[in-house]
Write an enzyme that holds these catalytic residues in place. Structure first.
Site, PDB file in Angstrom:
ATOM      1  N   LYS A 163      38.514 -24.189  -1.787  1.00  0.00           N
ATOM      2  CA  LYS A 163      38.307 -23.760  -3.174  1.00  0.00           C
ATOM      3  C   LYS A 163      37.579 -24.867  -3.927  1.00  0.00           C
ATOM      4  O   LYS A 163      37.885 -26.046  -3.728  1.00  0.00           O
ATOM      5  CB  LYS A 163      39.653 -23.524  -3.862  1.00  0.00           C
ATOM      6  N   ARG A 203      47.773 -13.080   3.159  1.00  0.00           N
ATOM      7  CA  ARG A 203      47.991 -11.871   3.971  1.00  0.00           C
ATOM      8  C   ARG A 203      48.351 -12.229   5.408  1.00  0.00           C
ATOM      9  O   ARG A 203      49.008 -11.453   6.093  1.00  0.00           O
ATOM     10  CB  ARG A 203      46.742 -10.975   3.881  1.00  0.00           C
TER      11      ARG A 203
HETATM   12  N1  BES Z   1      46.222 -17.671  -3.814  1.00  0.00           N
HETATM   13  C1  BES Z   1      44.976 -17.013  -3.909  1.00  0.00           C
HETATM   14  C2  BES Z   1      44.956 -15.937  -4.999  1.00  0.00           C
HETATM   15  C3  BES Z   1      45.136 -16.415  -6.406  1.00  0.00           C
HETATM   16  C4  BES Z   1      44.050 -16.716  -7.192  1.00  0.00           C
HETATM   17  C5  BES Z   1      46.395 -16.531  -6.945  1.00  0.00           C
HETATM   18  C6  BES Z   1      44.214 -17.153  -8.482  1.00  0.00           C
HETATM   19  C7  BES Z   1      46.586 -16.968  -8.248  1.00  0.00           C
HETATM   20  C8  BES Z   1      45.481 -17.271  -9.017  1.00  0.00           C
HETATM   21  C9  BES Z   1      44.625 -16.353  -2.569  1.00  0.00           C
HETATM   22  O1  BES Z   1      45.110 -17.007  -1.445  1.00  0.00           O
HETATM   23  C10 BES Z   1      43.150 -16.325  -2.450  1.00  0.00           C
HETATM   24  O2  BES Z   1      42.568 -17.371  -2.377  1.00  0.00           O
HETATM   25  N2  BES Z   1      42.583 -15.130  -2.404  1.00  0.00           N
HETATM   26  C11 BES Z   1      41.175 -14.958  -2.275  1.00  0.00           C
HETATM   27  C12 BES Z   1      40.937 -13.897  -1.217  1.00  0.00           C
HETATM   28  C13 BES Z   1      39.511 -13.765  -0.811  1.00  0.00           C
HETATM   29  C14 BES Z   1      39.052 -15.002  -0.076  1.00  0.00           C
HETATM   30  C15 BES Z   1      39.364 -12.545   0.079  1.00  0.00           C
HETATM   31  C16 BES Z   1      40.638 -14.518  -3.625  1.00  0.00           C
HETATM   32  O3  BES Z   1      41.300 -13.760  -4.320  1.00  0.00           O
HETATM   33  O4  BES Z   1      39.567 -14.977  -3.986  1.00  0.00           O
HETATM   34 MN    MN Z   2      43.849 -18.555  -0.783  1.00  0.00          MN
END
Ligand code: BES
Ligand code: MN
Ligand code: ZN
Length: 512
Positions: free
Chosen positions: A286, A360
């Site tokens: 990230k 997931r």
């Molecule tokens: N933990 C994050 C989702 C999240 C984002 C929670 C902001 C709380 C605040 C999750 O693991 C994630 O990174 N999801 C990605 C999925 C994508 C790579 C398919 C997302 O939502 O961007």
């Molecule tokens: Mn994530």
């Protein structure tokens, strides 16, 4: 936590720092809510006018402080807005009461004792006011050393301790229903506040092992059976999803199973929580601006943990199993790469296209593990997708399910507990976006509808014929804005109350 009692005392003679009253938004300006009659009388029945002159309207969350009338032991009256006056014969909306009590409790930080003279027409009203007070008076200051130095070991972040003591006036302290409502509120709020503490604890102190230790200690205290699978046991068991996500971290993953059983149970529920103690994104790292709050990525596991402990404390007549899927998602030489294929606990293979879609993966293994017990229903809770935040905003979580009636029942439980939630679909056409040329499924699909894609992925790991719902709490789990109502900044404890309510209703035979 704030000490809370039901009191028969009359407002004027009560020794306290403040008396809290309700003010509603009437057709012709603010109106004093029931419960505050004695206070209004001491102002010669002119309290509504005084409040209006002070600028109060009765809007939700509004707090107006004024000097108490002469003859009152408490020096201050705190008038808190309840929103629109209810229709004739109808009571105040429980959530309006809960929020008002919370806003008042927050405004009273630093005070020793406050009396709450809010409308308590029924035992249930005492319960929601108690919840609001206990949740609103929360603060997290474990890491504020500077405040401790200047104010002594007990001093709090903002220089103020949370309200120490609350007395609810106008209820029936000897009435069983009122007592039960207060006791329920205290148990739920205490565990919910513990879930908030876990979410707020920095990730260098709360790794999977530390979280598992907290769960073990609580289980011991409350007579809950606990099993912790460490890396060795996960490897032996073939939990490829949890291991794959934890592979890049110096702190190994864990799968915790908490089993609360009631001798009178007729039904069984399993709750599954995403417990990523820190989500850096892994190799699909990230960027700055997206990782500062990622200690909150274990909020689902914290909610599940709190709900199981609360169910045990309340002695609910239903078996409740909690699964905490704990891992830290980090990049390193040993981390899972985009392109790797994981062999999951269910036997399915997953091509990892994005290591940031890690929730997931851990949930898939935990859902399959939960399915082996063949519970009557499974609910998973996860800060799963940014897409769900885009869809529903920062205060509402999404509910997906493989059963329409169950989704509706969970939504109803959420509404009854004052947790904003909304049903979301699982559109079949989005499944093919996760087709992988190499493995059975990929961990990513179409970008559009990303929250639903994640739900469809999870559905594949729920055992045949088991009723399942998925709560994506990415929006409301962590409050980055200012506090409101009984919701503090930081960890919110979202989904704890919904889970407890579902368990209660299943115990009563009212659901599923
Ligand atoms: N933990 C994050 C989702 C999240 C984002 C929670 C902001 C709380 C605040 C999750 O693991 C994630 O990174 N999801 C990605 C999925 C994508 C790579 C398919 C997302 O939502 O961007
Ligand atoms: Mn994530
Ligand atoms: Zn995550």
């Amino acid at each position: 936590m704030t000490a809370l009692t039901l009191s028969t005392a009359a407002a004027p003679g009560l020794r306290a720092d403040a008396i809290v009253i309700g003010v509603a938004k009437g057709a012709n300006g603010p109106s004093v809510a029931p419960g505050a009659e004695a206070v209004d009388k001491a102002y010669d029945g002119r309290l509504a006018g005084v409040l209006e002159t002070l600028g109060a309207s009765g809007a939700e969350g509004e707090v107006t402080k004024l000097p108490a009338p002469s003859g009152f032991k408490a020096p201050v009256v705190v008038a808190v807005g309840l929103g629109a006056e209810p229709d004739k014969d109808a009571g105040f909306d429980p959530e309006a009461l809960r929020r008002a009590a919370g806003a008042a409790a927050r405004a009273l930080a630093g005070a020793k004792k406050a009396a709450f003279a809010l409308p308590l027409a029924e035992a249930a009203d005492a319960g929601v006011v108690a919840e609001g007070v206990l949740l609103g008076a929360y603060s997290f200051d474990a890491y504020k050393e500077s405040a401790k130095e200047t104010k002594g070991a007990k001093a709090k972040a903002n220089g103020k301790d949370p309200l120490a003591e609350a007395a609810l006036l106008g209820g029936k302290p000897r009435d069983k229903a009122y007592k039960a409502a207060i006791e329920r509120a205290a148990a739920v709020a205490e565990e919910l506040n513990r879930a908030r503490d876990l979410v707020n604890t920095p990730p260098n102190d709360l790794n999977p092992e530390a979280f598992a230790a907290v769960a073990q200690a609580a289980a011991k205290e409350h007579g809950i059976k606990v099993q912790v699978l460490d890396e060795k046991a996960l490897t032996k068991g073939g939990y490829g999803g949890i291991l794959g996500v934890g592979a890049g971290s110096a702190s190994g993953p864990r799968l915790v199973k908490l089993s609360y059983t009631s001798p009178k149970a007729k039904k069984s529920l399993s709750f599954v929580g995403k417990g990523i103690t820190y989500d850096s994104g892994g190799i699909s790292l990230k960027p700055a601006g997206h990782n500062e709050t990622m200690k909150c990525d274990m909020a689902g596991a914290a909610a599940v943990f709190a709900a199981v402990v609360a169910a045990a404390r309340l002695g609910l007549e239903v078996n409740v199993t909690g699964w905490l899927a704990l891992a830290e998602n980090m990049p390193s030489g040993s981390a899972t790469r985009p392109g790797d294929v994981l062999r999951m606990y269910s036997g399915k293979t997953v091509e990892v296209l994005n290591t940031d879609a890690e929730g997931r993966l851990v949930l898939a293994d935990a859902l399959w593990a939960a399915s082996q017990d063949k519970p009557d229903a499974i609910i998973d809770v996860a800060t799963l997708t940014g897409a769900m935040m885009l869809a529903l905003g920062s205060r509402t979580y999404g509910i997906m399910a493989n059963d329409d009636a169950f989704r509706a029942a969970v939504h109803e439980a959420a509404e009854e507990s004052g947790e904003p939630a909304w049903p979301m679909p699982l559109p079949e056409h989005l499944r093919k976006g996760m087709d992988s040329p190499t493995a059975d499924i990929a961990n990513m699909g179409e970008r559009m509808g990303g929250g639903l894609v994640a739900g469809l992925f999870l559905r594949e790991f729920v055992g045949e014929g088991i009723t399942w719902a998925h709560l994506d709490i990415a929006g409301p789990a962590f409050n980055e804005g200012g506090p409101f109502g009984y919701t503090p900044k930081g960890g919110t404890g979202t989904a704890v109350r919904t889970l407890v309510r579902v368990a209660e209703r299943v115990a009563l035979g009212d659901l599923g």
